[in-house]
Design a protein around this motif. Structure first.
Motif, PDB file in Angstrom:
ATOM      1  N   MET A   1      22.791 -18.443 -19.479  1.00  0.00           N
ATOM      2  CA  MET A   1      22.999 -18.543 -20.815  1.00  0.00           C
ATOM      3  C   MET A   1      22.709 -16.996 -21.464  1.00  0.00           C
ATOM      4  O   MET A   1      23.340 -16.467 -22.105  1.00  0.00           O
ATOM      5  N   LEU A   2      21.683 -16.369 -20.996  1.00  0.00           N
ATOM      6  CA  LEU A   2      21.255 -15.135 -21.045  1.00  0.00           C
ATOM      7  C   LEU A   2      22.310 -14.005 -20.789  1.00  0.00           C
ATOM      8  O   LEU A   2      22.557 -13.125 -21.721  1.00  0.00           O
ATOM      9  N   ARG A   3      22.964 -14.179 -19.832  1.00  0.00           N
ATOM     10  CA  ARG A   3      23.900 -13.387 -19.262  1.00  0.00           C
ATOM     11  C   ARG A   3      25.247 -13.375 -20.188  1.00  0.00           C
ATOM     12  O   ARG A   3      25.917 -12.466 -20.538  1.00  0.00           O
ATOM     13  N   GLY A   4      25.407 -14.689 -20.586  1.00  0.00           N
ATOM     14  CA  GLY A   4      26.614 -14.825 -21.365  1.00  0.00           C
ATOM     15  C   GLY A   4      26.663 -14.559 -22.664  1.00  0.00           C
ATOM     16  O   GLY A   4      27.507 -14.004 -23.340  1.00  0.00           O
ATOM     17  N   ALA A   5      25.356 -14.385 -23.065  1.00  0.00           N
ATOM     18  CA  ALA A   5      24.953 -14.265 -24.587  1.00  0.00           C
ATOM     19  C   ALA A   5      25.172 -12.701 -24.692  1.00  0.00           C
ATOM     20  O   ALA A   5      25.577 -11.984 -25.634  1.00  0.00           O
ATOM     21  N   ARG A   6      24.466 -12.028 -23.691  1.00  0.00           N
ATOM     22  CA  ARG A   6      24.736 -10.487 -23.758  1.00  0.00           C
ATOM     23  C   ARG A   6      26.298 -10.005 -23.517  1.00  0.00           C
ATOM     24  O   ARG A   6      26.500  -9.180 -24.452  1.00  0.00           O
ATOM     25  N   SER A   7      26.929 -10.996 -22.682  1.00  0.00           N
ATOM     26  CA  SER A   7      28.500 -10.529 -22.717  1.00  0.00           C
ATOM     27  C   SER A   7      28.950 -10.575 -24.134  1.00  0.00           C
ATOM     28  O   SER A   7      29.903 -10.043 -24.472  1.00  0.00           O
ATOM     29  N   ARG A   8      28.796 -11.611 -24.865  1.00  0.00           N
ATOM     30  CA  ARG A   8      29.378 -12.250 -26.008  1.00  0.00           C
ATOM     31  C   ARG A   8      28.901 -11.325 -27.220  1.00  0.00           C
ATOM     32  O   ARG A   8      29.716 -10.789 -28.142  1.00  0.00           O
TER      33      ARG A   8
ATOM     34  N   GLY B   1      27.736  -8.025 -27.185  1.00  0.00           N
ATOM     35  CA  GLY B   1      27.561  -6.737 -26.423  1.00  0.00           C
ATOM     36  C   GLY B   1      26.808  -5.778 -27.484  1.00  0.00           C
ATOM     37  O   GLY B   1      26.347  -4.575 -26.803  1.00  0.00           O
ATOM     38  N   ASP B   2      27.445  -5.617 -28.665  1.00  0.00           N
ATOM     39  CA  ASP B   2      26.856  -5.039 -29.519  1.00  0.00           C
ATOM     40  C   ASP B   2      25.401  -5.031 -30.120  1.00  0.00           C
ATOM     41  O   ASP B   2      24.930  -4.204 -30.563  1.00  0.00           O
ATOM     42  N   ALA B   3      24.943  -6.047 -29.697  1.00  0.00           N
ATOM     43  CA  ALA B   3      23.524  -6.389 -30.193  1.00  0.00           C
ATOM     44  C   ALA B   3      22.479  -5.981 -28.856  1.00  0.00           C
ATOM     45  O   ALA B   3      22.811  -6.295 -27.997  1.00  0.00           O
ATOM     46  N   GLU B   4      21.584  -5.174 -29.558  1.00  0.00           N
ATOM     47  CA  GLU B   4      20.602  -4.655 -28.609  1.00  0.00           C
ATOM     48  C   GLU B   4      19.670  -5.951 -28.230  1.00  0.00           C
ATOM     49  O   GLU B   4      19.174  -6.280 -29.170  1.00  0.00           O
ATOM     50  N   PRO B   5      19.470  -6.517 -27.178  1.00  0.00           N
ATOM     51  CA  PRO B   5      18.494  -7.436 -26.590  1.00  0.00           C
ATOM     52  C   PRO B   5      16.948  -6.924 -26.993  1.00  0.00           C
ATOM     53  O   PRO B   5      16.654  -5.938 -26.653  1.00  0.00           O
ATOM     54  N   VAL B   6      16.513  -7.881 -27.486  1.00  0.00           N
ATOM     55  CA  VAL B   6      15.076  -7.597 -28.171  1.00  0.00           C
ATOM     56  C   VAL B   6      14.168  -8.569 -27.049  1.00  0.00           C
ATOM     57  O   VAL B   6      14.416  -9.818 -27.068  1.00  0.00           O
ATOM     58  N   GLU B   7      13.399  -8.074 -26.319  1.00  0.00           N
ATOM     59  CA  GLU B   7      12.402  -8.853 -25.401  1.00  0.00           C
ATOM     60  C   GLU B   7      11.028  -8.810 -25.685  1.00  0.00           C
ATOM     61  O   GLU B   7      10.562  -7.622 -26.041  1.00  0.00           O
ATOM     62  N   ARG B   8      10.637  -9.940 -25.765  1.00  0.00           N
ATOM     63  CA  ARG B   8       8.833 -10.145 -25.729  1.00  0.00           C
ATOM     64  C   ARG B   8       8.260 -11.315 -25.217  1.00  0.00           C
ATOM     65  O   ARG B   8       9.245 -12.130 -24.844  1.00  0.00           O
ATOM     66  N   ALA B   9       7.070 -11.395 -24.915  1.00  0.00           N
ATOM     67  CA  ALA B   9       6.427 -12.242 -24.237  1.00  0.00           C
ATOM     68  C   ALA B   9       5.775 -13.060 -25.527  1.00  0.00           C
ATOM     69  O   ALA B   9       4.912 -12.550 -26.237  1.00  0.00           O
TER      70      ALA B   9
ATOM     71  N   SER C   1      15.975 -12.022 -27.685  1.00  0.00           N
ATOM     72  CA  SER C   1      16.655 -12.227 -28.608  1.00  0.00           C
ATOM     73  C   SER C   1      17.821 -11.484 -28.604  1.00  0.00           C
ATOM     74  O   SER C   1      18.024 -10.429 -28.287  1.00  0.00           O
ATOM     75  N   VAL C   2      19.108 -12.161 -28.530  1.00  0.00           N
ATOM     76  CA  VAL C   2      20.543 -11.578 -28.322  1.00  0.00           C
ATOM     77  C   VAL C   2      21.405 -12.162 -29.345  1.00  0.00           C
ATOM     78  O   VAL C   2      21.607 -13.268 -29.292  1.00  0.00           O
ATOM     79  N   GLY C   3      21.793 -11.500 -30.327  1.00  0.00           N
ATOM     80  CA  GLY C   3      22.656 -11.919 -31.483  1.00  0.00           C
ATOM     81  C   GLY C   3      22.094 -12.984 -32.335  1.00  0.00           C
ATOM     82  O   GLY C   3      20.791 -13.009 -32.561  1.00  0.00           O
ATOM     83  N   PRO C   4      22.640 -14.061 -32.317  1.00  0.00           N
ATOM     84  CA  PRO C   4      21.987 -15.355 -32.998  1.00  0.00           C
ATOM     85  C   PRO C   4      21.209 -15.995 -32.309  1.00  0.00           C
ATOM     86  O   PRO C   4      20.444 -16.986 -32.738  1.00  0.00           O
ATOM     87  N   LEU C   5      20.867 -16.000 -30.758  1.00  0.00           N
ATOM     88  CA  LEU C   5      20.157 -16.527 -29.841  1.00  0.00           C
ATOM     89  C   LEU C   5      18.888 -15.906 -29.793  1.00  0.00           C
ATOM     90  O   LEU C   5      18.902 -14.801 -29.495  1.00  0.00           O
ATOM     91  N   ASP C   6      17.906 -16.941 -29.610  1.00  0.00           N
ATOM     92  CA  ASP C   6      16.723 -16.746 -28.814  1.00  0.00           C
ATOM     93  C   ASP C   6      16.758 -17.369 -27.442  1.00  0.00           C
ATOM     94  O   ASP C   6      16.680 -18.678 -27.741  1.00  0.00           O
ATOM     95  N   VAL C   7      16.514 -16.759 -26.507  1.00  0.00           N
ATOM     96  CA  VAL C   7      16.604 -17.503 -25.086  1.00  0.00           C
ATOM     97  C   VAL C   7      15.056 -17.233 -24.628  1.00  0.00           C
ATOM     98  O   VAL C   7      14.647 -16.433 -24.272  1.00  0.00           O
ATOM     99  N   VAL C   8      14.623 -18.607 -24.099  1.00  0.00           N
ATOM    100  CA  VAL C   8      13.296 -18.539 -23.658  1.00  0.00           C
ATOM    101  C   VAL C   8      13.430 -19.151 -22.264  1.00  0.00           C
ATOM    102  O   VAL C   8      14.038 -20.230 -21.967  1.00  0.00           O
ATOM    103  N   VAL C   9      12.700 -18.253 -21.121  1.00  0.00           N
ATOM    104  CA  VAL C   9      12.722 -18.682 -19.976  1.00  0.00           C
ATOM    105  C   VAL C   9      11.454 -19.806 -19.831  1.00  0.00           C
ATOM    106  O   VAL C   9      10.434 -19.435 -19.763  1.00  0.00           O
TER     107      VAL C   9
END
Length: 223
Positions: free
Chosen positions: A1-8, A10-18, A27-35
């Motif tokens: 999911m995260l890899r696909g969102a980053r591909s889709r 690509g202009d959005a800088e991923p923001v990572e936090r714990a 956070s990538v584009g409109p998605l927040d991905v939680v592992v």
């Protein structure tokens, strides 16, 4: 999911936090991905944490999605296909009785199923994009099926089942607490039944999942 969102996106800088509890959120584009981890309890805890922190945000979340790989029930959901849950069911939450298994709803003290209103538009978009997609019940189990007998028993109780996984019901429980709709979207890495590690296609299924999220029209997720 995260890899696909980053591909889709690509202009959005991923923001990572714990998140509290150490759950990684990206956070990538409109998605927040939680592992979240493995199993319904871990999934519920991570999802509830993310939703609680977002409760005061505007506009907040429109949908909670449980995503990953799954075991598919042949022949409906063969290896390599996509499964979209129209219903998420906790398949082993209940009690063994002299008359067989009784879920907690039958026992009178809980619920074991959630419907997924976004299933049809998401499945239609995937099929239009050329992805083989099965729609039906995705079972949440705490013990993965390892025999033909167990697979048959699950299908006997849930004739509409297309796949089994381990997290969907936990995500659904957390989403329900925040009045949020839920969806489960997975790619099939193995057949439900006797364990045959040589036949597993985990890498291929993860690649397929990334491809799904790279192409999926995200408007279908939230209507």
């Amino acid at each position: 999911m995260l890899r696909g969102a980053r591909s889709r996106f690509g202009d959005a800088e991923p923001v990572e936090r714990a998140l509290p509890g150490g759950y990684p959120l990206t956070s990538v584009g409109p998605l927040d991905v939680v592992v979240a981890g493995v199993g319904p309890a871990a999934a519920a805890a991570a999802t509830a944490t993310a939703l609680a922190l977002a409760a005061s945000a505007s506009p907040g979340y429109g949908l909670a999605v449980s995503s990953g790989i799954a075991g598919g029930f042949a022949p409906t959901a063969p290896i390599g296909s996509v499964v979209v849950a129209d219903t998420i069911v906790a398949a082993d939450l209940g009690a063994q009785t002299p008359d067989g298994f009784a879920d907690v709803t039958e026992l009178g003290f809980g619920r074991v199923r959630y419907s997924c209103p976004a299933a049809d538009p998401v499945a239609r978009a995937l099929r239009e994009a050329g992805r083989p997609t099965a729609v039906g019940t995705v079972l949440t189990v705490s013990t993965v099926t390892g025999s033909a007998e167990r697979a048959a028993e699950l299908l006997g109780r849930h004739p509409g089942a297309v796949a089994e996984a381990m997290e969907g019901f936990g995500v659904a429980e957390a989403a329900s607490g925040h009045a949020l709709p839920v969806l489960e979207l997975r790619t099939v890495s193995n057949a439900v039944g006797p364990r045959d590690r040589g036949a597993w296609r985990i890498g291929d299924a993860l690649d397929a999942l990334a491809a799904v999220y790279a192409k999926l029209p995200y408007a279908t997720l939230v209507g």
